[in-house]
Design a protein around this motif. Structure first.
Motif, PDB file in Angstrom:
ATOM      1  N   TYR A 194      -2.845   3.407   3.280  1.00  0.00           N
ATOM      2  CA  TYR A 194      -1.951   2.957   2.212  1.00  0.00           C
ATOM      3  C   TYR A 194      -2.426   3.518   0.871  1.00  0.00           C
ATOM      4  N   LEU A 195      -3.728   3.418   0.619  1.00  0.00           N
ATOM      5  CA  LEU A 195      -4.271   3.936  -0.646  1.00  0.00           C
ATOM      6  C   LEU A 195      -4.079   5.455  -0.748  1.00  0.00           C
ATOM      7  N   ASN A 196      -4.304   6.150   0.349  1.00  0.00           N
ATOM      8  CA  ASN A 196      -4.064   7.600   0.361  1.00  0.00           C
ATOM      9  C   ASN A 196      -2.616   7.892  -0.055  1.00  0.00           C
ATOM     10  N   LYS A 197      -1.709   7.147   0.564  1.00  0.00           N
ATOM     11  CA  LYS A 197      -0.281   7.371   0.320  1.00  0.00           C
ATOM     12  C   LYS A 197       0.042   7.118  -1.144  1.00  0.00           C
ATOM     13  N   LYS A 198      -0.601   6.116  -1.724  1.00  0.00           N
ATOM     14  CA  LYS A 198      -0.329   5.750  -3.112  1.00  0.00           C
ATOM     15  C   LYS A 198      -1.186   6.560  -4.080  1.00  0.00           C
ATOM     16  N   ASN A 199      -1.955   7.509  -3.513  1.00  0.00           N
ATOM     17  CA  ASN A 199      -2.764   8.372  -4.372  1.00  0.00           C
ATOM     18  C   ASN A 199      -3.823   7.637  -5.179  1.00  0.00           C
ATOM     19  N   LEU A 200      -4.436   6.669  -4.567  1.00  0.00           N
ATOM     20  CA  LEU A 200      -5.532   5.953  -5.218  1.00  0.00           C
ATOM     21  C   LEU A 200      -6.823   6.341  -4.509  1.00  0.00           C
ATOM     22  N   GLU A 258       3.028  -9.893 -12.678  1.00  0.00           N
ATOM     23  CA  GLU A 258       4.312 -10.599 -12.538  1.00  0.00           C
ATOM     24  C   GLU A 258       4.035 -11.976 -11.941  1.00  0.00           C
ATOM     25  N   PRO A 259       4.275 -13.039 -12.710  1.00  0.00           N
ATOM     26  CA  PRO A 259       3.900 -14.373 -12.220  1.00  0.00           C
ATOM     27  C   PRO A 259       4.748 -14.810 -11.032  1.00  0.00           C
ATOM     28  N   PHE A 260       5.978 -14.317 -11.008  1.00  0.00           N
ATOM     29  CA  PHE A 260       6.890 -14.762  -9.947  1.00  0.00           C
ATOM     30  C   PHE A 260       6.334 -14.489  -8.541  1.00  0.00           C
ATOM     31  N   ASP A 261       5.931 -13.210  -8.301  1.00  0.00           N
ATOM     32  CA  ASP A 261       5.431 -12.871  -6.964  1.00  0.00           C
ATOM     33  C   ASP A 261       3.960 -12.454  -6.983  1.00  0.00           C
ATOM     34  N   ASP A 262       3.316 -12.657  -8.129  1.00  0.00           N
ATOM     35  CA  ASP A 262       1.903 -12.327  -8.244  1.00  0.00           C
ATOM     36  C   ASP A 262       1.640 -10.844  -7.934  1.00  0.00           C
ATOM     37  N   SER A 263       2.552  -9.989  -8.339  1.00  0.00           N
ATOM     38  CA  SER A 263       2.336  -8.557  -8.138  1.00  0.00           C
ATOM     39  C   SER A 263       1.708  -7.959  -9.385  1.00  0.00           C
ATOM     40  N   TYR A 264       1.002  -6.833  -9.186  1.00  0.00           N
ATOM     41  CA  TYR A 264       0.254  -6.214 -10.273  1.00  0.00           C
ATOM     42  C   TYR A 264       0.814  -4.847 -10.605  1.00  0.00           C
ATOM     43  N   HIS A 265       1.076  -4.613 -11.882  1.00  0.00           N
ATOM     44  CA  HIS A 265       1.499  -3.286 -12.319  1.00  0.00           C
ATOM     45  C   HIS A 265       0.269  -2.591 -12.848  1.00  0.00           C
ATOM     46  N   ILE A 266      -0.065  -1.477 -12.223  1.00  0.00           N
ATOM     47  CA  ILE A 266      -1.276  -0.791 -12.641  1.00  0.00           C
ATOM     48  C   ILE A 266      -0.961   0.664 -12.962  1.00  0.00           C
ATOM     49  N   GLU A 267      -1.880   1.304 -13.694  1.00  0.00           N
ATOM     50  CA  GLU A 267      -1.679   2.725 -13.945  1.00  0.00           C
ATOM     51  C   GLU A 267      -2.996   3.475 -13.832  1.00  0.00           C
ATOM     52  N   THR A 268      -2.893   4.724 -13.371  1.00  0.00           N
ATOM     53  CA  THR A 268      -4.050   5.615 -13.329  1.00  0.00           C
ATOM     54  C   THR A 268      -3.766   6.746 -14.308  1.00  0.00           C
ATOM     55  N   LYS A 269      -4.661   7.717 -14.365  1.00  0.00           N
ATOM     56  CA  LYS A 269      -4.453   8.851 -15.258  1.00  0.00           C
ATOM     57  C   LYS A 269      -3.105   9.521 -14.969  1.00  0.00           C
ATOM     58  N   HIS A 295      -0.407   8.275 -12.683  1.00  0.00           N
ATOM     59  CA  HIS A 295       0.831   7.571 -12.312  1.00  0.00           C
ATOM     60  C   HIS A 295       0.700   6.056 -12.455  1.00  0.00           C
ATOM     61  N   ARG A 296       1.863   5.408 -12.400  1.00  0.00           N
ATOM     62  CA  ARG A 296       1.934   3.950 -12.425  1.00  0.00           C
ATOM     63  C   ARG A 296       2.429   3.458 -11.085  1.00  0.00           C
ATOM     64  N   LEU A 297       2.005   2.253 -10.716  1.00  0.00           N
ATOM     65  CA  LEU A 297       2.606   1.682  -9.512  1.00  0.00           C
ATOM     66  C   LEU A 297       2.447   0.169  -9.473  1.00  0.00           C
ATOM     67  N   VAL A 298       3.186  -0.440  -8.563  1.00  0.00           N
ATOM     68  CA  VAL A 298       3.140  -1.885  -8.383  1.00  0.00           C
ATOM     69  C   VAL A 298       2.444  -2.169  -7.061  1.00  0.00           C
TER      70      VAL A 298
END
Lengths: 219, 219
Positions: free
Chosen positions: B170-176, B188-199, B201-204
């Motif tokens: 999964y991490l490979n696929k997401k380029n992390l 996001e408090p509703f579903d406790d998801s995290y918006h993060i960014e690297t040099k 790209h951004r992803l959830v």
DNA sequence: CAAAAAATTTAGACTTACCTAAAATAATAT
DNA sequence: ATATTATTTTAGGTAAGTCTAAATTTTTTG
């Protein structure tokens, strides 16, 4: 896949077929595997059910084609790991057998093929035994044990039949190493001992030792 | 020495103590080891008899000093083999866990210390976990899971809690990848998801993923 | 070629590490 | 505080691989 116990039986039956001809007895296996004959009988039935051996009560066993290939896979792993231990981790040739006995049971085709590549596809293990390839093909080099040689003939010491640490340590002590040229000077009929010489020294070995030294003929 | 099953329990209890505090429950172990609670109870009694754990009925277990050291030996072996597989045999970080699970049970102090030297005494395995030394000493690097970070803060991605191939793929696929700088943009408090960014790209990511990423703080 | 010896197999038991189902205990909720 | 639920343990059973002792088959030998 097969259990460790099953793999050990396959490997042992393969080796015994080579040494004693194609029908291997229960007791012979029991001796090699250090278990009781009754345990061997149990296992042979199991292996026969899985079509790895042909077994008839009181008649001994031999490997089927499937059994032979399965045995060769284990042997391939064992010998490649031995190469790794000696070439990469600086083990001595008398220290690697028991560790390879464990490593040979690790399950992963990819692992063993990558290991093979890492070692640059070795053809022989540290005891001079040929390493089967991924398809189970083995070089069968026609070597002689000293027991089969006539007085006065010589050969290059290219392998051992017994790779136990006791035996290899004996060879170390006697200064015998793979690659040495060995000549049979005399055979004493009384006790069947062999007088042999190398470039550097002469010594007397028992027939037991003679049997476990494999030489390649020189003309 | 200890059986493979025993070693697996020790390793698992050690990991669970770290994650959930010092008293580990039967069910937790059963979940990790994919076995039934009743089997765990059986094994805990056995481990307690060998003085590897302190176990009181209905109360969970924790490792004794002997148990902790024994667990660390297994972990050391696991992580060194993982290094070998990635650094020498060119495996990817998501392929090595299952093979190392087998290799970690090979018995030989000498082997593992020679392997350690061959790898030049690595401090971290391919998933960022510290490798205990021969005496069982481990660096405990204080890293944070993304779950514990505040919005706006950043860190270097230095390790994963879950080293299963599914998660790593999964991490490979997401380029992390380890070494990436990651910033928490929003939670996001509703579903406790995290918006993060690297040099790049951004992803959830879900909180499940966030929990398994270990970051080292940057000031 | 029959009797003794050797080899092999069967029968029954043990250990390890699992399992299911039922019982016991602890935790939670009303 | 008791009833319900969840967790944990007990009891009893299974499979793999071993063992011993007894029974069977084969081989050897006088």
């Amino acid at each position: 896949m097969y259990s460790q116990a099953e793999e050990n039986y396959l490997k042992t039956i393969y080796a015994l077929e080579k040494d004693f001809g194609n029908e291997v007895s229960t007791n012979l296996i029991a001796g090699k595997i250090k278990t009781k004959a009754s345990s061997v009988t149990d296992m042979l039935k199991k292996l026969a059910n899985k079509e790895l051996v042909i077994y008839k009560r009181y008649q001994g066993v031999y490997l089927t084609e499937l059994g032979r290939l399965s045995a060769l896979k284990v042997i391939r792993k064992h010998r490649l790991w031995e190469c790794f231990l000696v070439q990469k981790l600086q083990f001595n040739w008398d220290e690697v057998h028991d560790i390879a006995e464990q490593l040979e049971h690790v399950k992963s085709e990819l692992l063993i093929n990558k290991l093979d590549a890492f070692l640059r596809f070795p053809k022989l293990d540290p005891h001079g035994d040929p390493i089967p390839d991924a398809q189970g093909r083995v070089l069968l080099s026609k070597t002689l044990s000293i027991k089969d040689m006539k007085i006065g003939t010589a050969g290059i010491f290219v392998g051992v039949k017994d790779s136990s640490s006791v035996f290899l340590q004996y060879l170390n002590k006697k200064n015998l190493a793979l690659g040495d040229k060995i000549r049979v000077i005399d055979i004493e009929p009384f006790d069947d001992s062999y007088h042999i010489e190398t470039k550097t020294h002469r010594l007397v070995i028992t027939s037991n030792v003679a049997e476990n030294l494999c030489l390649k003929n020189v003309k």
